[in-house]
Design a protein around this motif. Structure first.
Motif, mmCIF file in Angstrom:
data_model
loop_
_atom_site.group_PDB
_atom_site.id
_atom_site.type_symbol
_atom_site.label_atom_id
_atom_site.label_comp_id
_atom_site.label_asym_id
_atom_site.label_seq_id
_atom_site.Cartn_x
_atom_site.Cartn_y
_atom_site.Cartn_z
ATOM 1 N N ARG A 67 -41.634 11.374 31.353
ATOM 2 C CA ARG A 67 -40.655 12.457 31.536
ATOM 3 C C ARG A 67 -40.354 13.048 30.163
ATOM 4 N NH1 ARG A 67 -38.784 11.742 36.717
ATOM 5 N NH2 ARG A 67 -38.452 9.612 37.426
ATOM 6 N N ASN A 68 -39.691 14.174 30.160
ATOM 7 C CA ASN A 68 -39.311 14.815 28.898
ATOM 8 C C ASN A 68 -38.440 13.921 28.029
ATOM 9 O OD1 ASN A 68 -40.684 17.260 29.085
ATOM 10 N ND2 ASN A 68 -39.108 18.144 30.383
ATOM 11 N N ASP A 69 -37.662 13.027 28.666
ATOM 12 C CA ASP A 69 -36.787 12.136 27.887
ATOM 13 C C ASP A 69 -37.540 10.935 27.313
ATOM 14 O OD1 ASP A 69 -37.230 10.477 30.069
ATOM 15 O OD2 ASP A 69 -35.134 10.443 30.730
ATOM 16 N N GLY A 70 -38.852 10.860 27.565
ATOM 17 C CA GLY A 70 -39.674 9.788 27.011
ATOM 18 C C GLY A 70 -39.944 8.637 27.962
ATOM 19 N N GLU A 71 -39.250 8.572 29.093
ATOM 20 C CA GLU A 71 -39.452 7.468 30.034
ATOM 21 C C GLU A 71 -40.892 7.469 30.549
ATOM 22 O OE1 GLU A 71 -37.947 5.848 34.408
ATOM 23 O OE2 GLU A 71 -37.233 7.793 33.659
#
Length: 194
Positions: free
Chosen positions: A89-93
């Motif tokens: 995801r964009n948040d790095g997950e």
């Protein structure tokens, strides 16, 4: 060894290794990005999942082993043998893994493989990742044919392949060994549109 081809390579040598491995955008706001050292824990934990273990018999044993895999992934890119990405995801997950391997630049052929973590299954993550990677490999890089195979018992992977535009070409009998014995494998492929 020098050899002469009667036709030019489908993909010119050096086209990929001259640049860093790219980050690719996918639908649903997903990113395909190179693996980072901080991803080792989640990567290792993926191979504790029963479904991933069921379909992947080659498994890392420790975080140090994962780092060795990540080093090999970087070398694959530098040697123009393959590309390996985290699906995030964009948040790095991190939600999964996707790779293209066994690059054959002369014929323009490569293989594709993937897995998705349990929490991300059923949400189209694998399909989005396979679709994005395929568009990049076929349309931007110039591969002509991408192929993937999976156990005939892995119905979820078959759905991902089909939804991603990979046509079922046939069954390879007893082509792979899994923990529970030999499996027949479905062969799917997607080719570049003329």
């Amino acid at each position: 060894m020098n050899r002469a081809l009667s036709t030019p390579p489908a993909v010119p040598s050096g086209i990929l290794s001259r640049a860093p491995q790219p980050v690719l955008s996918a639908a649903q706001g997903l990113l395909l990005r190179p693996w980072e050292p901080a991803d080792a824990r989640v990567f290792l934990s993926a191979y504790q999942d029963d479904e991933i273990r069921r379909w992947h018999t080659r498994r890392p044993l420790t975080e140090a082993h994962v780092q060795e895999w990540f080093d090999a992934y970087r070398q694959d890119w530098e040697r123009e043998k393959g590309g390996h990405w985290a699906v995030a995801r964009n948040d790095g997950e991190v939600l999964g893994r996707i790779a293209t391997r066994n690059w054959n630049f002369d014929d323009g052929i490569a293989g594709v493989g993937y897995w998705v973590l349990p929490a991300a299954r059923g949400a189209g993550v694998a399909t989005c990742a396979v679709t994005a990677l395929s568009a990049w490999a076929l349309d931007e890089i110039g591969f002509y044919r991408l192929h993937l195979d999976h156990s005939t018992r892995n119905h979820a992977s078959c759905r991902v392949a089909t939804k991603s535009g990979y046509l079922l070409e046939g069954t390879k009998r007893s082509a792979a060994v899994h923990d529970d014995g030999r499996h027949d494998m479905h062969q799917h492929a997607r080719i570049r549109e003329a």
